[in-house]
Design an enzyme around this catalytic site. Structure first.
Site, short mmCIF file in Angstrom:
data_model
loop_
_atom_site.label_atom_id
_atom_site.label_comp_id
_atom_site.label_asym_id
_atom_site.label_seq_id
_atom_site.Cartn_x
_atom_site.Cartn_y
_atom_site.Cartn_z
N HIS A 303 52.01 35.93 43.24
CA HIS A 303 52.35 36.47 43.00
C HIS A 303 53.29 37.05 44.52
O HIS A 303 54.03 37.52 44.76
CB HIS A 303 52.80 37.84 41.97
CG HIS A 303 52.28 37.12 40.61
ND1 HIS A 303 52.58 38.18 40.22
CD2 HIS A 303 52.53 36.26 40.09
CE1 HIS A 303 52.98 37.83 38.29
NE2 HIS A 303 52.23 36.76 38.94
N GLY A 304 52.50 36.07 45.24
CA GLY A 304 53.69 36.98 46.53
C GLY A 304 52.71 37.64 48.02
O GLY A 304 51.74 38.28 46.72
#
Length: 478
Positions: A303-304
């Protein structure tokens, strides 16, 4: 008479001559301290040699004697301190026998040592460990040298009945080092199946974090590999002066709530090189964190890199001075993100995302002050709507960020109408879209106050304010 005198004189001359010769012989005899050749006692295995007629004694043996309290086996003392092989404490290393007790014994001896101690996990073996808590304070510095493999059991039921369960945790150990070329395998597949994110009919519970540190100052973690954590891979909480370097973290992209590195309530954390594949945030920066610096990060899937989430359940959050400087983010849901829940209070400020490359990232740049993520039907996201409070987001820099996104909106600045985002800097940004829809990349903004927008593509959204006129200065909750 004369002949008698002559005879006496001759006798005296002979006596003097003998005395003279005897003294010379005494001087010529080698003394005990002379360098004349000596005989050496030869023993079995001796490596003495002969050089120019002289015997050379065998070189000193390199066998290291055990220090006080040191066990037999592969426990040779390093240059400074002692080394304790977990095998000497009964660890089987076959990947099937329970080695938890042996690790606790090795830790107890290392932590009580008056000199620096190294707990060695040898290469080429696998050690099955159940829930393992290793605590201090310790008398001297302790190093865990992980060269082998640590394996968690598939069945983790009964772990951590209160709070967040942990697989291997260190608490209150200052000066700790965890290093080596080994692997920690959390065997998280069974936990992922029981997650409410995977099955919405199940209650939401915490799965164990793989490697956690609490109240550990001057902490160093380097070189180790973590795979398949049940939930968080590395959790740093309430620590100061922390260096995490050259870490490898790998879990499937669909493993739920499976953060790579999670930092909370800590000061002075440095992440100097990490390759992270996870099912959630590669790096998540939670409340209470200040002075965090990360560089040379490879992220994806996941998710970064996120600051947050902050303010859940109307709580206060404080995050300051966070810098991500140098990251390659590939195939993730987000790239550089700040996320806060409605209803929270506090601040997230002094945050910089610098020198990042985005490769097919769904949402490359995002600030979301309306974040909500829950599978609990008793706490639906709709209840978050209309909240009059928010975590104040200010002094944020996005600079030198290039690459591609898969959504049309490459930049999303969605801030609170009650407490808009302030002093947002966009500088040297070039993001293109791979969205199938026609047209180039766009940006969308809500209640965002830009302090600077220089050389930005896509162009900053027209709804962003360019001067500080939305909320009078000083009215925010700081």
């Amino acid at each position: 008479m004369a002949s008698r005198r002559s005879l006496l004189a001759t006798v005296w001359l002979l006596i003097l001559l003998l005395l003279t010769l005897g003294g010379a012989l005494v001087e010529a005899r080698p003394s005990p301290s002379s360098h004349a050749p000596r005989r050496h006692l030869w023993t079995a295995g001796s490596t003495a040699s002969v050089n120019n007629g002289h015997y050379a004694p065998a070189a000193p043996s390199h066998t290291t004697h055990r220090k006080l309290g040191e066990k037999s086996g592969n426990n040779k003392a390093p240059k400074n301190g002692i080394q304790l092989d977990v095998g000497s404490f009964g660890a089987a290393g076959d990947g099937k026998s329970d080695d938890t007790g042996a690790f606790h014994k090795a830790w107890a001896e290392a932590c009580s040592s008056a000199q620096p101690a190294t707990v060695l996990v040898p290469a080429g073996k696998s050690y099955l460990l159940k829930e393992t808590s290793l605590s201090g304070p310790c008398k001297s510095k302790v190093t865990l040298k992980l060269d082998g493999t640590l394996v968690a059991p598939d069945d983790k039921s009964g772990w951590g009945t209160q709070g967040h369960p942990k697989w291997i945790s260190f608490d209150n150990v200052d000066g700790l080092t965890v290093t080596g070329k080994g692997t920690m395998d959390g065997r998280g597949k069974s936990s992922w199946k029981r997650s409410c994110r995977t099955n919405h009919k199940l209650p939401c519970t915490f799965a164990p974090a793989a490697l956690s540190f609490s109240s550990c100052d001057r902490l160093t973690v380097e070189g180790v590999r973590l795979v398949n954590a049940p939930q968080i891979h590395v959790w740093v909480e309430s620590c100061r002066d922390v260096t995490l370097s050259r870490l490898t973290i790998a879990s499937p992209g669909n493993s739920p709530e499976n953060d790579g590195i999670h930092v909370s309530r800590s000061d002075g954390v440095r992440i100097l090189g990490a390759r992270i594949k996870a099912g959630d945030d590669c790096i998540s920066v939670a409340s209470g964190t200040s002075n965090l610096y990360a560089t040379k990060i490879e992220c994806g899937p996941g998710h970064g890199i996120s600051v947050g989430s902050l303010g859940k359940g109307n709580t206060r959050a404080e995050v300051s001075n966070v810098t991500i400087d140098g990251a390659h983010v590939s195939g993730t849901l987000y790239g550089a993100r700040i996320k806060t829940w409605r209803g929270g209070t506090g601040y997230a400020r002094g945050i910089k995302f610098l020198n990042m490359v985005m490769d097919k990232v769904k949402n490359p740049i995002a600030i979301d002050q309306n974040y909500c993520s829950t599978s609990d039907p008793n706490e639906p996201c709709e209840r978050q709507q209309g909240a009059s409070a928010a975590v104040q987001v200010s002094d944020v820099v996005f600079s030198n960020i290039k690459g591609t996104g898969t959504n049309k909106d490459a930049i999303k600045l969605h801030c609170s109408d009650a407490f808009p985002c302030r002093d947002i800097v966009l500088r040297d940004i070039d993001l293109k879209t791979k969205a199938k829809r026609g047209g180039g990349a766009t940006s969308t903004c809500q209640n965002a106050v830009l302090a600077e927008s220089t050389n930005v593509s896509p162009a900053p959204c027209s709804t962003a304010a360019t001067k500080d006129d939305l909320v009078p200065r000083g009215s925010e909750d700081d």
